[in-house]
Design an enzyme around this catalytic site. Structure first.
Site, PDB file in Angstrom:
ATOM      1  N   ASP A 157     -15.131  -3.377   6.236  1.00  0.00           N
ATOM      2  CA  ASP A 157     -15.545  -4.733   6.634  1.00  0.00           C
ATOM      3  C   ASP A 157     -16.449  -4.595   7.951  1.00  0.00           C
ATOM      4  OD1 ASP A 157     -12.432  -5.515   7.325  1.00  0.00           O
ATOM      5  OD2 ASP A 157     -13.681  -6.411   9.194  1.00  0.00           O
ATOM      6  N   ARG A 189       0.739  -1.354  -0.095  1.00  0.00           N
ATOM      7  CA  ARG A 189      -0.140  -0.125  -0.062  1.00  0.00           C
ATOM      8  C   ARG A 189       0.652   1.507   0.205  1.00  0.00           C
ATOM      9  NH1 ARG A 189      -4.580  -0.504  -1.058  1.00  0.00           N
ATOM     10  NH2 ARG A 189      -5.288  -1.449   0.491  1.00  0.00           N
ATOM     11  N   GLU A 215      -3.415  -0.597  15.254  1.00  0.00           N
ATOM     12  CA  GLU A 215      -2.248   0.693  16.073  1.00  0.00           C
ATOM     13  C   GLU A 215      -2.320   1.198  16.212  1.00  0.00           C
ATOM     14  OE1 GLU A 215      -3.849  -1.184  12.668  1.00  0.00           O
ATOM     15  OE2 GLU A 215      -2.598  -2.852  13.014  1.00  0.00           O
TER      16      GLU A 215
HETATM   17  N1  HPA Z   1     -10.406  -6.484  13.098  1.00  0.00           N
HETATM   18  C1  HPA Z   1      -9.363  -5.363  13.293  1.00  0.00           C
HETATM   19  N2  HPA Z   1      -8.391  -4.332  12.636  1.00  0.00           N
HETATM   20  C2  HPA Z   1      -8.967  -5.205  11.213  1.00  0.00           C
HETATM   21  C3  HPA Z   1     -10.131  -5.397  11.541  1.00  0.00           C
HETATM   22  C4  HPA Z   1     -10.991  -6.143  11.964  1.00  0.00           C
HETATM   23  O1  HPA Z   1     -12.166  -6.872  11.605  1.00  0.00           O
HETATM   24  N3  HPA Z   1     -10.875  -4.865  10.249  1.00  0.00           N
HETATM   25  C5  HPA Z   1     -10.021  -4.116   9.376  1.00  0.00           C
HETATM   26  N4  HPA Z   1      -8.754  -3.608  10.214  1.00  0.00           N
END
Ligand code: HPA
Length: 235
Positions: free
Chosen positions: A204, A24, A181
């Site tokens: 998500d 990225r 983080e």
């Molecule tokens: N959990 C933790 N960190 C993440 C998630 C998750 O579902 N999706 C993107 N970063």
């Protein structure tokens, strides 16, 4: 050179954009920066320095989790005189009230992590963004007509867990989303008196298992990157 970054002193700009994924970082530098130089590739944690609209900016990977971003951000602040780190990452939503592609500017990170306590003696379960990057991002988003959600998130140490559902620390503190983080980044910035902000795109929705496709991910992250880069111009 620091232990985990091989750039020479002066090869890293005072502002660093920090995604989790090294590829990225490469994507950002390939698509948004000019006059790019790769300045570190230790452990394939790629770092690049270039210019955006004439301003010198570095972009490099944090890896996943508090221990990893803890190492990279500490070395950048301490060994390379970096003033501002903007994490540009993704998060999972605990609630279907958030939508894929929503962008969050993180005001506070709640965590069960012991990082801040054991590193610097900071007790308590949350830490704030540091310095003026957060406000600058809000201001630029307004100008660019980008809708931002501002608030608390959960910086979790755990991706896979036995118990389903929203962890208590998140439900108790109105954290609609989770990443892994920001808590350590904010701890380092506070201790070293530097600036740190986190922008997250929802990738998500945990309760419905909705996820971005790889193609959607690339497009969605573009808005967040442009916002981060435009904000850098005022920092
Ligand atoms: N959990 C933790 N960190 C993440 C998630 C998750 O579902 N999706 C993107 N970063």
């Amino acid at each position: 050179m620091s232990i985990h970054i091989s750039a020479k002193k002066g090869e890293i700009a005072p502002i660093v954009l920090m995604p989790g994924d090294p590829l990225r970082a490469k994507y950002i530098s390939d698509n948004f920066l000019q006059n790019v130089k790769e300045v570190s590739s230790v452990r394939n944690a790629l770092y690049f320095t270039g210019t955006y609209k004439g301003k010198s900016i570095s972009v490099g990977a944090s890896g996943m989790g508090c221990p990893s971003i803890g190492i990279y951000s500490f070395e950048l602040y301490k060994e390379y005189d970096v003033e501002t780190i903007i994490r540009v990452g993704t998060c999972g939503a605990y609630t279907a009230n958030l939508n894929l592609f929503d962008i969050i500017n993180v005001d506070r990170a709640f965590s069960e992590s012991t990082y801040a306590f054991h590193a610097f003696g900071y007790s308590g379960d949350h830490l704030y963004h540091e310095g003026k990057a957060y406000e600058t991002i809000n201001y630029r988003a307004n100008e660019m007509k980008i809708k931002l959600i501002k608030g608390a998130i959960h910086s979790s140490d755990i991706f896979y867990r036995d118990k389903q559902g929203t962890p208590e620390i998140a439900s108790k503190n109105d954290c609609p989303a989770v990443e892994m983080e920001s808590f350590a980044l904010f701890a380092n910035a506070k201790y070293l008196k530097k600036s740190a902000a986190t922008l997250l795109t929802v990738s998500d929705i945990i309760p419905t298992h909705e996820q971005m496709s790889a193609e959607q991910r690339e497009k969605a992250l573009k808005v967040m990157m442009e916002l981060a880069l435009e904000s850098c111009l005022a920092l």
